[in-house]
Enzyme design. Structure first.
Site, PDB file in Angstrom:
ATOM      1  NE  ARG A  39     111.136 105.725   5.905  1.00 55.09           N
ATOM      2  CZ  ARG A  39     110.379 105.734   7.006  1.00 55.09           C
ATOM      3  NH1 ARG A  39     109.143 105.241   6.730  1.00 55.09           N
ATOM      4  NH2 ARG A  39     110.652 105.670   8.226  1.00 55.09           N
ATOM      5  CE  LYS A  56     104.098 105.653   6.530  1.00 51.71           C
ATOM      6  NZ  LYS A  56     104.855 106.045   7.665  1.00 51.71           N
ATOM      7  CE  LYS A  90     100.564 102.775   9.049  1.00 54.40           C
ATOM      8  NZ  LYS A  90     100.818 103.062  10.628  1.00 54.40           N
ATOM      9  NE  ARG A 131     109.687 102.491  13.774  1.00 60.36           N
ATOM     10  CZ  ARG A 131     109.090 103.172  12.809  1.00 60.36           C
ATOM     11  NH1 ARG A 131     107.709 102.673  12.785  1.00 60.36           N
ATOM     12  NH2 ARG A 131     109.541 104.199  12.316  1.00 60.36           N
ATOM     13  NE  ARG A 157     107.695  96.254  12.699  1.00 60.27           N
ATOM     14  CZ  ARG A 157     107.864  96.488  11.143  1.00 60.27           C
ATOM     15  NH1 ARG A 157     107.755  97.693  10.907  1.00 60.27           N
ATOM     16  NH2 ARG A 157     108.272  95.966  10.447  1.00 60.27           N
ATOM     17  CD  GLU A 168     101.397  98.435  15.328  1.00 58.22           C
ATOM     18  OE1 GLU A 168     102.346  97.960  14.771  1.00 58.22           O
ATOM     19  OE2 GLU A 168     101.298  99.710  15.582  1.00 58.22           O
TER      20      GLU A 168
HETATM   21  P1  AMP Z   1     104.269 104.444  10.653  1.00 53.59           P
HETATM   22  O1  AMP Z   1     104.791 104.269  11.920  1.00 53.59           O
HETATM   23  O2  AMP Z   1     103.131 105.394  10.262  1.00 53.59           O
HETATM   24  O3  AMP Z   1     105.420 104.656   9.724  1.00 53.59           O
HETATM   25  O4  AMP Z   1     103.716 103.101  10.107  1.00 53.59           O
HETATM   26  C1  AMP Z   1     104.530 101.887  10.108  1.00 53.59           C
HETATM   27  C2  AMP Z   1     103.900 101.022  11.183  1.00 53.59           C
HETATM   28  O5  AMP Z   1     102.753 100.564  11.182  1.00 53.59           O
HETATM   29  C3  AMP Z   1     104.724  99.808  11.413  1.00 53.59           C
HETATM   30  O6  AMP Z   1     106.086  99.902  12.098  1.00 53.59           O
HETATM   31  C4  AMP Z   1     103.880  98.883  12.349  1.00 53.59           C
HETATM   32  O7  AMP Z   1     103.993  99.235  13.698  1.00 53.59           O
HETATM   33  C5  AMP Z   1     102.546  99.383  11.864  1.00 53.59           C
HETATM   34  N1  AMP Z   1     101.635  98.566  11.393  1.00 53.59           N
HETATM   35  C6  AMP Z   1     100.165  98.399  11.822  1.00 53.59           C
HETATM   36  N2  AMP Z   1      99.673  97.299  11.101  1.00 53.59           N
HETATM   37  C7  AMP Z   1     100.843  96.738  10.279  1.00 53.59           C
HETATM   38  C8  AMP Z   1     100.517  95.722   9.178  1.00 53.59           C
HETATM   39  N3  AMP Z   1      99.523  95.317   8.950  1.00 53.59           N
HETATM   40  N4  AMP Z   1     101.808  95.457   8.727  1.00 53.59           N
HETATM   41  C9  AMP Z   1     102.793  96.202   9.108  1.00 53.59           C
HETATM   42  N5  AMP Z   1     102.956  97.304   9.759  1.00 53.59           N
HETATM   43  C10 AMP Z   1     101.710  97.595  10.483  1.00 53.59           C
END
Ligand code: AMP
Length: 594
Positions: free
Chosen positions: A419, A425, A250, A271, A255, A301
């Protein structure tokens, strides 16, 4: 429709923050519009002229709008400036200064106002300032006082009726899709793929619900991003994934959805579907080379990379590039970025949204010619907690914030705008026993004291409750702001000021100033506790108590990439709370400001 009639609807929308009432007003408004007017009115009502991703900016400077108002009202610019100083809003100033004058006939039609505003937005180059003022004066001369107020607010980019996309979708579904749940889902699905409310509305109005079948994925139109749920530990991740999942690093960056046309022309979207192309010219340049088979839409990303060591650097480095128009060359050299691709939405053979994730990932690997800058996100399929833990540790060591688990099931299609547990995650913070960072929406401000007198001393933050479509407070944060940041706050927050508590905000605290939920910022804290004054996930753990973040601290990171409804949700906060009960947390040692 006459613009004066539309304005009466705006007055009604402006007067409420209740979603149901807004929907009713919108349905009534939809009844009055011709299919041609429909698109224009939906854009205007959101303060837009075109879908957000096209980046058509209305934001005319205050001074320019003031000049136009002065000319239309036959006053001096100084008089206008002085009146604005008193009223605090050019819109209401326009309303009162133009009230004594009789508008020139004929009355303004909505279509004319739209055309005038579009001309103002599009005027560029030499003489464009004069052209903008001229077009605005022409509109104001024909507008009644209330019409002028709204024209000025739209032109300044400050309409803010508080009508969210979801509310407009509700209204469209009620009017055109029989108000059924299935109908609502179809309407939302069409929006998630086209990202253009007006297009969806026009299709519904002319062809009914069947017309939505015409909404297809197209290069150049961003798709609303698929989102992840979170999980408290790796065992839980694996059990939700039936014992086997693809784990990916991650990456902690921005994004990016990249649209590469057949001829190589490339556009990047954030995003929030804003056009990022100008910010990352090196990606625009290199993506066509890395993706020789086109057209394609890929997602990844974007993270800063240390050019000397090839190590991933903190996100803050890349955020320094946001919004910068100057020094781009220098920033490219100083903060080089790398794009780690993790999905493909469209390939030369057509849309892939309905394919399972393993098929999409395999196709992505085939299509990509990786280079220094454009790479494939690191992935490993795991089937045990030990394997998962090892991959997680590796990802942290590589500078990432955790892992993303992705379902390998047949049903693991790309769910635009949704979602769900197809993506989960799992971040580092859980393992340290500290609460994860939380993206909170600013809903209120408290006046500062002492060194902070005359400024905001603390902010009231809320999470988003998706089920209820409202914002629920979870902390009052005052730590973590430096002097410069504090001094900037009033200006940053000014556009969202409200005189009373918005209906869609729940809190047991009353701040000195309420804000329309808009600005999102990142906080960390020691732990989540139960509180009688905060309203996040109220009653979910214990009657009469909501979740609160103890010792909250602003991390310095404004999440400009997130809108209010992209903030951390009440359900996520609940998961976080439950995860820490299993893993007792240590105190982060922050000072209590709340
Ligand atoms: P969050 O912003 O904490 O909800 O985490 C989701 C975000 O993680 C996504 O919108 C992406 O921007 C980011 N991201 C980083 N690595 C990945 C990955 N391998 N697959 C999907 N999303 C990722």
């Amino acid at each position: 429709m006459r613009f004066a009639d539309l304005v009466t609807f705006y007055d009604r929308l402006d007067a409420t923050t209740k979603r149901l009432e807004m929907r009713a007003v919108l349905v009534e408004l939809l009844d009055r519009l011709s299919p041609e007017e429909l698109g224009e009115v939906l854009y205007l009502s959101q303060g837009l002229l075109r879908p957000e991703y096209e980046g058509v900016e209305l934001g005319v400077a205050d001074s320019l709008a003031g000049r136009a108002l002065a000319e239309a009202a036959g006053r001096s610019e100084e008089e206008v400036t002085e009146a604005v100083r008193v009223s605090g809003d050019l819109g209401t100033t326009g309303e009162s200064l133009l009230a004594p004058l009789r508008p020139h006939p004929p009355p303004l039609e909505v279509t004319e106002v739209y055309a005038g505003l579009l001309a103002i937005a599009k005027a560029s180059g030499e003489g464009s300032q004069e052209a903008k003022v001229g077009a605005l004066v022409a509109l104001l001369r024909r507008a009644g006082p209330s019409e002028s107020k709204y024209i000025l607010r739209i032109v300044l980019g400050r309409l803010r009726l508080g009508v969210r996309e979801m509310t407009i979708l509700d209204a469209l579904a009620q009017k055109y899709a029989g108000g059924t749940r299935a109908g609502r889902e179809k309407v939302e699905a069409a929006f998630n793929v086209s990202s253009d409310l007006a297009r969806v509305a026009r299709l519904l109005a002319t062809e009914g619900i069947e017309g939505l079948a015409k909404v297809r994925l197209e290069v150049g139109r961003p798709v609303r991003a698929m989102l992840a749920e979170r999980s408290p530990d790796l065992a839980d991740v694996l059990s939700r994934m039936d014992g086997r999942t693809a784990l990916e690093y991650k990456y902690d960056g921005l994004r990016v959805q990249a649209h590469v046309r057949e001829d190589g022309t490339t556009r990047l979207f954030s995003r929030r579907l804003e056009d990022l192309s100008g910010q990352f010219p090196e990606l625009v340049r290199d993506l066509p080379r890395a993706l020789p088979h086109r057209p394609v839409i890929v997602e990844g990303e974007c993270v800063p990379i240390d050019p000397d060591t090839d190590e991933i650097r903190p996100f803050q480095d890349v955020s320094r590039r946001r919004g910068r128009k100057y020094d781009l060359e220098r920033m490219q050299a100083e903060v080089p970025v790398c794009l780690f691709l993790f999905d493909v939405l469209l390939a030369p053979e057509g849309p892939l949204l309905d394919r399972s994730f393993p098929l999409r990932r395999a196709r992505l690997a085939e299509l990509l010619r990786p280079d220094e800058r454009i790479r494939l996100a690191k992935q490993q399929v795991v089937a045990s907690v030990d394997e998962a833990q090892a991959f997680f540790d590796e990802s942290i060591a590589a500078g990432c914030e955790g892992v993303m688990a992705k379902s390998l099931a047949e049903g693991s299609t790309y769910r635009a705008g949704a979602r769900g547990f197809w993506w989960i995650k799992y971040k580092r913070e859980y393992t340290q026993g500290l609460a994860d960072s939380i993206d909170g929406v600013v809903v209120g401000g408290f006046s500062g004291r002492g060194r902070r007198a005359g400024r905001y001393g603390a902010l009231l933050l809320a999470v988003y409750n998706e089920a209820e479509d409202r914002f629920e407070s979870f902390c009052k944060v005052g730590s973590g702001f430096d002097d410069v940041g504090l001094a900037e706050l009033p200006t940053r927050l000014k556009p969202y000021e409200l005189d009373s508590a918005p209906e869609d905000v729940m809190s047991g605290l009353t701040p000195d100033r309420w804000f329309r939920p808009s600005l999102v910022l990142e906080v960390r804290g020691a732990e989540l506790s139960l509180s009688p004054i905060h309203r996040a996930a109220f009653g979910a753990i214990r009657p009469g108590a909501g979740l609160a973040l103890r010792f909250p601290r602003f991390t310095g990171r404004y999440r400009d990439d997130k809108g209010p409804t992209d903030a951390t949700t009440a359900a996520e906060l609940l998961t976080l709370y439950r995860s820490q009960v299993k893993q007792p947390v240590r105190d982060a040692g922050g000072s209590a400001e709340a």
